[in-house]
Design a protein around this motif. Sequence first.
Motif, PDB file in Angstrom:
ATOM      1  N   THR A 102       6.056 -11.919  16.724  1.00 41.49           N
ATOM      2  CA  THR A 102       4.853 -12.234  16.011  1.00 41.49           C
ATOM      3  C   THR A 102       4.865 -11.691  14.750  1.00 41.49           C
ATOM      4  OG1 THR A 102       3.680 -12.375  18.030  1.00 41.49           O
ATOM      5  CG2 THR A 102       2.285 -12.129  16.213  1.00 41.49           C
ATOM      6  N   ILE A 103       4.355 -12.545  13.829  1.00 50.95           N
ATOM      7  CA  ILE A 103       4.317 -11.749  12.268  1.00 50.95           C
ATOM      8  C   ILE A 103       2.706 -11.343  12.049  1.00 50.95           C
ATOM      9  CG2 ILE A 103       4.647 -12.441   9.882  1.00 50.95           C
ATOM     10  CD1 ILE A 103       6.760 -14.162  10.650  1.00 50.95           C
ATOM     11  N   LEU A 104       2.289 -10.388  11.480  1.00 55.40           N
ATOM     12  CA  LEU A 104       0.843 -10.135  11.229  1.00 55.40           C
ATOM     13  C   LEU A 104       0.878 -10.054   9.629  1.00 55.40           C
ATOM     14  CD1 LEU A 104      -0.447  -7.294  13.280  1.00 55.40           C
ATOM     15  CD2 LEU A 104      -1.055  -9.584  13.436  1.00 55.40           C
ATOM     16  N   SER A 105       0.020 -10.945   9.195  1.00 57.55           N
ATOM     17  CA  SER A 105      -0.217 -10.917   7.616  1.00 57.55           C
ATOM     18  C   SER A 105      -1.671 -10.345   7.199  1.00 57.55           C
ATOM     19  CB  SER A 105      -0.230 -12.374   6.988  1.00 57.55           C
ATOM     20  OG  SER A 105      -0.961 -13.266   7.840  1.00 57.55           O
ATOM     21  N   CYS A 106      -1.707  -9.404   6.422  1.00 56.51           N
ATOM     22  CA  CYS A 106      -3.035  -8.967   6.064  1.00 56.51           C
ATOM     23  C   CYS A 106      -3.329  -9.230   4.745  1.00 56.51           C
ATOM     24  CB  CYS A 106      -2.962  -7.310   6.515  1.00 56.51           C
ATOM     25  SG  CYS A 106      -2.230  -6.715   7.987  1.00 56.51           S
ATOM     26  N   PHE A 107      -4.474  -9.576   4.335  1.00 58.71           N
ATOM     27  CA  PHE A 107      -4.745  -9.955   2.942  1.00 58.71           C
ATOM     28  C   PHE A 107      -5.989  -8.911   2.650  1.00 58.71           C
ATOM     29  CE2 PHE A 107      -3.466 -13.442   5.447  1.00 58.71           C
ATOM     30  CZ  PHE A 107      -2.594 -14.218   4.610  1.00 58.71           C
ATOM     31  N   LYS A 108      -6.087  -8.901   1.346  1.00 52.56           N
ATOM     32  CA  LYS A 108      -6.966  -7.951   0.505  1.00 52.56           C
ATOM     33  C   LYS A 108      -8.482  -8.317   0.953  1.00 52.56           C
ATOM     34  CE  LYS A 108      -3.917  -6.798  -3.197  1.00 52.56           C
ATOM     35  NZ  LYS A 108      -3.756  -5.411  -2.759  1.00 52.56           N
ATOM     36  N   ASP A 109      -8.838  -9.568   1.457  1.00 50.54           N
ATOM     37  CA  ASP A 109     -10.162  -9.781   1.981  1.00 50.54           C
ATOM     38  C   ASP A 109     -10.307  -9.212   3.283  1.00 50.54           C
ATOM     39  OD1 ASP A 109      -8.349 -11.699   3.399  1.00 50.54           O
ATOM     40  OD2 ASP A 109      -9.807 -13.261   2.680  1.00 50.54           O
ATOM     41  N   ASP A 110      -9.323  -8.601   3.871  1.00 53.40           N
ATOM     42  CA  ASP A 110      -9.612  -7.814   5.195  1.00 53.40           C
ATOM     43  C   ASP A 110      -9.230  -8.756   6.283  1.00 53.40           C
ATOM     44  OD1 ASP A 110     -10.247  -5.381   3.870  1.00 53.40           O
ATOM     45  OD2 ASP A 110     -12.257  -5.713   4.197  1.00 53.40           O
ATOM     46  N   SER A 111      -8.744  -9.943   6.099  1.00 58.05           N
ATOM     47  CA  SER A 111      -8.435 -10.926   7.103  1.00 58.05           C
ATOM     48  C   SER A 111      -7.176 -10.613   7.530  1.00 58.05           C
ATOM     49  CB  SER A 111      -8.732 -12.358   6.647  1.00 58.05           C
ATOM     50  OG  SER A 111      -7.725 -12.524   5.502  1.00 58.05           O
ATOM     51  N   ILE A 112      -6.949 -10.784   8.805  1.00 59.38           N
ATOM     52  CA  ILE A 112      -5.634 -10.650   9.414  1.00 59.38           C
ATOM     53  C   ILE A 112      -5.259 -11.787  10.468  1.00 59.38           C
ATOM     54  CG2 ILE A 112      -4.279  -9.030  10.822  1.00 59.38           C
ATOM     55  CD1 ILE A 112      -6.202  -6.891  10.154  1.00 59.38           C
ATOM     56  N   PHE A 113      -4.123 -12.223  10.292  1.00 57.26           N
ATOM     57  CA  PHE A 113      -3.678 -13.353  10.883  1.00 57.26           C
ATOM     58  C   PHE A 113      -2.206 -13.154  11.777  1.00 57.26           C
ATOM     59  CE2 PHE A 113      -6.381 -15.370   7.531  1.00 57.26           C
ATOM     60  CZ  PHE A 113      -7.081 -16.343   8.105  1.00 57.26           C
ATOM     61  N   ALA A 114      -2.249 -13.806  12.871  1.00 59.84           N
ATOM     62  CA  ALA A 114      -0.830 -13.614  13.665  1.00 59.84           C
ATOM     63  C   ALA A 114      -0.136 -14.854  13.780  1.00 59.84           C
ATOM     64  CB  ALA A 114      -1.217 -13.333  15.271  1.00 59.84           C
ATOM     65  N   TRP A 115       1.204 -15.033  13.322  1.00 54.35           N
ATOM     66  CA  TRP A 115       1.838 -16.306  13.221  1.00 54.35           C
ATOM     67  C   TRP A 115       3.022 -16.032  14.445  1.00 54.35           C
ATOM     68  CZ3 TRP A 115      -0.406 -19.468   9.344  1.00 54.35           C
ATOM     69  CH2 TRP A 115      -1.070 -18.581   8.542  1.00 54.35           C
ATOM     70  N   GLU A 116       3.281 -17.414  14.589  1.00 55.22           N
ATOM     71  CA  GLU A 116       4.691 -17.476  15.366  1.00 55.22           C
ATOM     72  C   GLU A 116       5.770 -17.637  14.696  1.00 55.22           C
ATOM     73  OE1 GLU A 116       7.066 -17.613  18.724  1.00 55.22           O
ATOM     74  OE2 GLU A 116       4.852 -17.426  18.712  1.00 55.22           O
ATOM     75  N   SER A 117       6.754 -16.560  14.903  1.00 59.73           N
ATOM     76  CA  SER A 117       7.949 -16.589  13.712  1.00 59.73           C
ATOM     77  C   SER A 117       8.690 -17.939  13.733  1.00 59.73           C
ATOM     78  CB  SER A 117       8.721 -15.334  13.922  1.00 59.73           C
ATOM     79  OG  SER A 117       9.297 -15.369  15.067  1.00 59.73           O
ATOM     80  N   ASP A 118       8.966 -18.383  14.703  1.00 57.03           N
ATOM     81  CA  ASP A 118       9.757 -19.504  15.010  1.00 57.03           C
ATOM     82  C   ASP A 118       9.269 -20.940  14.262  1.00 57.03           C
ATOM     83  OD1 ASP A 118      11.363 -17.988  16.273  1.00 57.03           O
ATOM     84  OD2 ASP A 118      10.974 -18.538  18.386  1.00 57.03           O
TER      85      ASP A 118
END
Length: 1092
Positions: free
Chosen positions: A184-200
């Motif tokens: 799992t990849i976590l991406s954190c943005f400057k608008d405080d949103s956090i998304f989880a992505w499947e790495s494959d």
Amino acid sequence: MQTTDIGSKENGKIWHRKPTPSATDGVIVNVIHSATGYHSKTVRFLHVAFDITGDSFLAGDHQGNIYLFDISRNSNRFNLVQRTGQACTALAFNLRRKTEYLVALADYSIKCFDTDTKELVSWMRGHESMVASISVHGSGRYAITSSFDTAQLWDLDTFQRKRKLNVRQSVGIQKVFFLPLSNTILSCFKDDSIFAWESDTLYCKYQLPVPEEGPPVHYKAFAVTSCRDGRVLVAGGKSNFLYLWCLDTRQIQRIIQMPPKVRTVRHLEFLPDSFDGGSSQVLGVLSQDGIMRFLNIQTCKLLFDIGSHDEGISTALVSPNGHHIVAVMENGSLNIHSVQALTQEVNKREKTLYYKLFSFPRCNFKAVKIKARLILTKFNGRLTKSPLKLQTRVISVVLTGRLKDNKNELPEGLNKKRLQALLKGFGEYPAKYRMFIWRSLLQLPENHTAFSRLTDKGTHSAYLRLHEEYPIKSRKLLRVLQRTLSALTHWSAIFGETPYIALLTFPFVKLFQNNQLICFEVVATVIMNWCQHWFEYFPNPPINVLSMIENVLAHHDKELLQHFVNYNVTSQLYGWPLLETIFSEVLTREEWLKLFDNVFSNHPSFLLMAVVAYAICSRAPLLHCNQKDDFKYFFHHRNNLDVSVLIKEAYHLMDSTPAEIHPERMLEEFVPLTKGQYPIFNKYPKFIVDYQTQERERIRQEEMEYLRERQIVHELQAEAVKRKVEDEAWYQQQALLQEAEEQRRKILLEEEKKLVDQRERLAAVKRELRVKELQLLDAARRRFIKHQQDQRKMELRRLDDEIDKKVSLRDQETAAVVQDIEVRQMELEAQRRLFEQELAKGQETVRREAREETDASRRKADAEERMFQRLLETDRDQDLETQKVIEEGMTEADQICMDTNWKALLLLKQKQDDLDRGQRHQELAHLTQENRARETELLHVMKEVERKKWDDVVAERAHLQKEQQATTTAVARRRQFLEDEMIQAMEHVENLQKSQDESFERLRDLRIGSVQKAAVSHQVTSDSPPETRNTCLNTMSSAESSSHFSLDRGRAGFENQERELMAEVRELRQKLVSQARSRCPQPHFSNTQWTS
């Protein structure tokens, strides 16, 4: 505390005596990097990165130097491993190749170097702004680099970019990183949103909700627990709050408020398992004041802190083994802390952290667009400070949802009951989300480290010749199958002896060939759950499982079972082929996927029911089979069967089979693989497997020994045959060589005879050729001599023509000059005559005027004489004498005036003549210069002649000056005489005027005027320069004519000299031509020295 200055050293020791941690802050050693020659100036360290062991770390400074520090007890060394030349912005270790590391540089590029060879491995470009972080996957194969505007996923095997995440400029990326021990990849943005992505697949798995009420959070720092669950995310930002997320439920577990002195959280780090027993409950919080505080996130107690206001920390990193903390100080140095020294007095000086803790109950959320509202209650009162008692407040959060059956909850936010309902409605899962759903249903742990250990053991010996048994066309597919089977065998030895494991594994390998970890875990999960009791009767088929299938078939279709019994068809023939290939032989890809959508969504007994359903749905063709081979063929090949009917029948069997014969009673519930480490699989007769393994190993050794001995025998036989063949070939070769030698000798004698004859003929030919060559050379020499003579004659003729041409040209030029001189002489003669005529006319005019004046004077004198005759009768004689004197004076005055005019005209004539002569001389000099330019050979002679000529001219000018001076003296003497006579006459007149003033007044005026004219003439004559004057006037007096020479005489002398000079030039030319012809037969001129 020790201090080490690495200075300009490229390697050395980190500490020079036994390291003793400081009692206050646990610092083992302080490392500084002083610039060369300036101890007050230090090179600042910027970033550090530990390796996977935690015994060494990398440190990069702002000058681009990368140092490797080995802080293990046996090493204690530092080495300069790279000079990049520019500041590093991020570092990362823990690649698959342990000696390689990544470094992000100030030019927005990422480079990979090797610590051992110090060479550049790869250079990756693609960012357009500073790379702020690098995150490496647990397997070491992938890495994520993130900057403000983009994040990029790199394949570290090929160092190629796989994916790129772009965002709007207004949003910006805060951080993108891998979750530990997961895909799992976590991406954190400057608008405080956090998304989880499947790495494959880079499919968005979920989004963490953003608080809709309250001030913005402004996340800046993140940390994830490194324990087995890997599911706790801590985030902090521009406040003193820490947000603890549970990634399993995607909810905030609690919010911790740090002390008021903490205004901004800059960095977060978890202490690993070695400190807190594996739960990773200790969190390090670095705030804006440069102090890093470590607290327990469960008890919210402050354990210890490092750094101070005077020596603040810029960033810090905890080693993976939990033994050390490396802090990059604000002054650019490194502090290496001992965690053991920091924690040994924790209980003695335990402090209470003043905080506010918000706890939330666990609840359910939907998988898509999760939203939550956190209702935070403001605290009106102030907490009372107590050093021993911890004060907390629990604020309830109103969220929708209730706690339901945890058994149906899946890890990725899915619900098993809902999936089963979806499956019953559509018959299969969407192809786009099938892999995601399967991984959720099977609850794969994704144990990267454990799988890496299995794959690192290499290919198992049982599958070294897999390609011979299964000749798969795709090399990649064969390699993945071989690697998966080897990993299964290293996991459990039974799979190296199981003959059908490749058939069971191949469908999943073909489906998950791009992700070997998922493939292995899916196969392992299938073996653990759907292959229960399969290996209890190894190496025989699972009799107990086949008996369950036969019991169900006997209950639901006795006729078909009786048909099987009549033709001696057992369950090993109609049930086991379907199980060992898991229907891959009898179903197409789409049918197989549809079937296993239902298999994975139900109890493990569903697979056995599918076997029975396959036989029942095919009962019509099976009842017509009466040969055992027909039954074998039917259950090993595809048949005309609708898989939907098969699945429907399987569900019917699941529901209608009695409990006493239902396979569900014998099989256990689904159990997923454990996280961190895979479970032990030993549900098989170990002694049989060990015995087979030993027997196989013994047979393999014997076979290898037999093959080795056979190889040796073959080699000996081949060597003997080779030697025999070589001997026979040698003898044959010797015989052939002797025969060839005799033949060669005969041929050699014949060739020698031929050679002698050829040499004789060649000598004769050479003599003839030599004679011909001599003749040709003689003829060529004669022709050359003749040609040379002709050329010389032509050159002489050309020279003669040129000389004649030059002589004729000189003669023409001389004739032209003579003609010009004659023309000029004629012009001068004409001018002379013209001047003589004009002078005669002037003299006549003057004489006429003088006669008129004389006549007028005489008439006036006669009138006066008549007027005074009467008065002067008594002195008539005196009057006559006076009149005579007056007449003589007037005559003399007239004569003087005429002489003065003639002299003036003479001087003018002489000046004009001098100008003409100078112009003539200039023309002659110009002609002479042209002659010199054209005739270079006669230069010296012409100069000598010219010099003589000018000497004569100078002598003549001197002679003329002398004559002029004599003439001037004679003129002055004569004038003086005339003046004396005039003075005497004037005195006599004055004596007469005394007696006759009134009568002779006009006569006195006339005399005075005559005197003034004579003085002016004398002045003009005396002021004229003594230059040569030639006159040709024949009207001069005898005295003047005797002192002047004729102009014609001077011109004739110059002409004679010029003629003589030209005659000498012609004679010299003729001499030169005759000398050149006599001396120089060659077509060139010899150097000739001219003499005067």
